[in-house]
Design an enzyme around this catalytic site. Structure first.
Site, PDB file in Angstrom:
ATOM      1  N   ASN A  67      28.701  29.491  34.819  1.00  0.00           N
ATOM      2  CA  ASN A  67      28.999  30.689  35.588  1.00  0.00           C
ATOM      3  C   ASN A  67      30.366  31.227  35.193  1.00  0.00           C
ATOM      4  O   ASN A  67      31.273  30.475  34.836  1.00  0.00           O
ATOM      5  CB  ASN A  67      28.874  30.452  37.101  1.00  0.00           C
ATOM      6  CG  ASN A  67      29.830  29.428  37.672  1.00  0.00           C
ATOM      7  OD1 ASN A  67      30.076  28.388  37.088  1.00  0.00           O
ATOM      8  ND2 ASN A  67      30.359  29.719  38.858  1.00  0.00           N
ATOM      9  N   GLU A 105      32.959  34.012  36.757  1.00  0.00           N
ATOM     10  CA  GLU A 105      33.294  34.945  37.830  1.00  0.00           C
ATOM     11  C   GLU A 105      34.184  36.068  37.312  1.00  0.00           C
ATOM     12  O   GLU A 105      34.731  35.998  36.220  1.00  0.00           O
ATOM     13  CB  GLU A 105      33.998  34.203  38.966  1.00  0.00           C
ATOM     14  CG  GLU A 105      33.085  33.236  39.682  1.00  0.00           C
ATOM     15  CD  GLU A 105      33.762  32.510  40.828  1.00  0.00           C
ATOM     16  OE1 GLU A 105      33.029  31.859  41.579  1.00  0.00           O
ATOM     17  OE2 GLU A 105      34.998  32.581  40.982  1.00  0.00           O
ATOM     18  N   ALA A 153      36.000  41.544  40.265  1.00  0.00           N
ATOM     19  CA  ALA A 153      35.022  42.439  40.886  1.00  0.00           C
ATOM     20  C   ALA A 153      33.750  41.601  41.054  1.00  0.00           C
ATOM     21  O   ALA A 153      32.903  41.549  40.173  1.00  0.00           O
ATOM     22  CB  ALA A 153      34.775  43.661  40.020  1.00  0.00           C
ATOM     23  N   TYR A 154      33.654  40.895  42.196  1.00  0.00           N
ATOM     24  CA  TYR A 154      32.636  39.862  42.407  1.00  0.00           C
ATOM     25  C   TYR A 154      31.235  40.166  41.876  1.00  0.00           C
ATOM     26  O   TYR A 154      30.640  39.303  41.257  1.00  0.00           O
ATOM     27  CB  TYR A 154      32.545  39.485  43.890  1.00  0.00           C
ATOM     28  CG  TYR A 154      33.604  38.491  44.295  1.00  0.00           C
ATOM     29  CD1 TYR A 154      33.546  37.181  43.873  1.00  0.00           C
ATOM     30  CD2 TYR A 154      34.668  38.871  45.098  1.00  0.00           C
ATOM     31  CE1 TYR A 154      34.522  36.269  44.238  1.00  0.00           C
ATOM     32  CE2 TYR A 154      35.641  37.968  45.472  1.00  0.00           C
ATOM     33  CZ  TYR A 154      35.568  36.664  45.041  1.00  0.00           C
ATOM     34  OH  TYR A 154      36.528  35.777  45.401  1.00  0.00           O
ATOM     35  N   CYS A 183      25.766  34.265  36.172  1.00  0.00           N
ATOM     36  CA  CYS A 183      25.316  32.930  36.548  1.00  0.00           C
ATOM     37  C   CYS A 183      25.140  32.058  35.306  1.00  0.00           C
ATOM     38  O   CYS A 183      24.900  32.553  34.198  1.00  0.00           O
ATOM     39  CB  CYS A 183      23.990  33.014  37.282  1.00  0.00           C
ATOM     40  SG  CYS A 183      24.065  33.879  38.864  1.00  0.00           S
ATOM     41  N   GLU A 242      22.623  30.111  34.604  1.00  0.00           N
ATOM     42  CA  GLU A 242      21.270  30.219  34.067  1.00  0.00           C
ATOM     43  C   GLU A 242      21.138  31.428  33.142  1.00  0.00           C
ATOM     44  O   GLU A 242      20.512  31.352  32.085  1.00  0.00           O
ATOM     45  CB  GLU A 242      20.245  30.330  35.202  1.00  0.00           C
ATOM     46  CG  GLU A 242      20.222  29.147  36.140  1.00  0.00           C
ATOM     47  CD  GLU A 242      21.182  29.270  37.318  1.00  0.00           C
ATOM     48  OE1 GLU A 242      20.932  28.615  38.344  1.00  0.00           O
ATOM     49  OE2 GLU A 242      22.196  30.013  37.235  1.00  0.00           O
ATOM     50  N   CYS A 294      18.233  34.960  39.077  1.00  0.00           N
ATOM     51  CA  CYS A 294      18.024  34.014  37.979  1.00  0.00           C
ATOM     52  C   CYS A 294      16.616  33.450  37.969  1.00  0.00           C
ATOM     53  O   CYS A 294      16.046  33.188  36.913  1.00  0.00           O
ATOM     54  CB  CYS A 294      19.064  32.895  38.024  1.00  0.00           C
ATOM     55  SG  CYS A 294      20.678  33.455  37.427  1.00  0.00           S
TER      56      CYS A 294
END
Length: 135
Positions: free
Chosen positions: A41, A43, A46-47, A52, A54, A88
């Site tokens: 993942n 990050e 800007a969320y 992810c 996967e 995902c």
């Protein structure tokens, strides 16, 4: 004997970029040809713009020429299984059938849950739904 796909998921987890949530996730998949591809993942401040683990593993597979997932392992943190998010699950479905095994392990590689894509995404919509549609 060590499980190469679990080791790949754990190695990917150790490289995750999660400065905001501190929730590290790694994923590894094995293609029908036996190749293993991993992702972590990533990050972003800007969320919604993060990715992810996967999705990263799937992108690595596609870049290498793979098109079918035989199994996938997700390595999360803590005692609860880190199941793939809804998005995902659909991304995995693009490259795997409903019966494909999905394993979730903890940070030490201990198996927490084994299930199938069908159990995670019942009555899924996949490429076979578009067969013959002219798409």
């Amino acid at each position: 004997m060590p499980d190469a796909i679990v080791e790949a998921a754990l190695a990917a987890r150790s490289r995750a970029y999660a400065p905001y949530s501190r929730f590290l996730v790694g994923a590894a998949l094995r293609t029908e040809e036996g190749a293993i591809h991993a992702g972590c993942n990533v990050e972003n401040a800007a969320y919604p713009e993060g990715t992810c683990a996967e999705a990263g593993a799937i992108a690595a597979m596609v870049l290498a020429g793979g098109r079918r997932i035989a199994e996938i392992v997700v390595a999360g943190g803590g005692e609860m299984p880190c199941t793939p998010c809804g998005g995902c699950r659909q991304k995995i479905r693009e490259f795997a059938g409903p019966g494909m095994p999905v394993r979730m392990v903890d940070p030490s590689g201990q198996l927490l849950l084994t299930t199938t894509l069908e159990a995670l995404l019942p009555h899924s919509f996949g490429p076979d739904n578009l067969a013959g549609s002219g798409a």
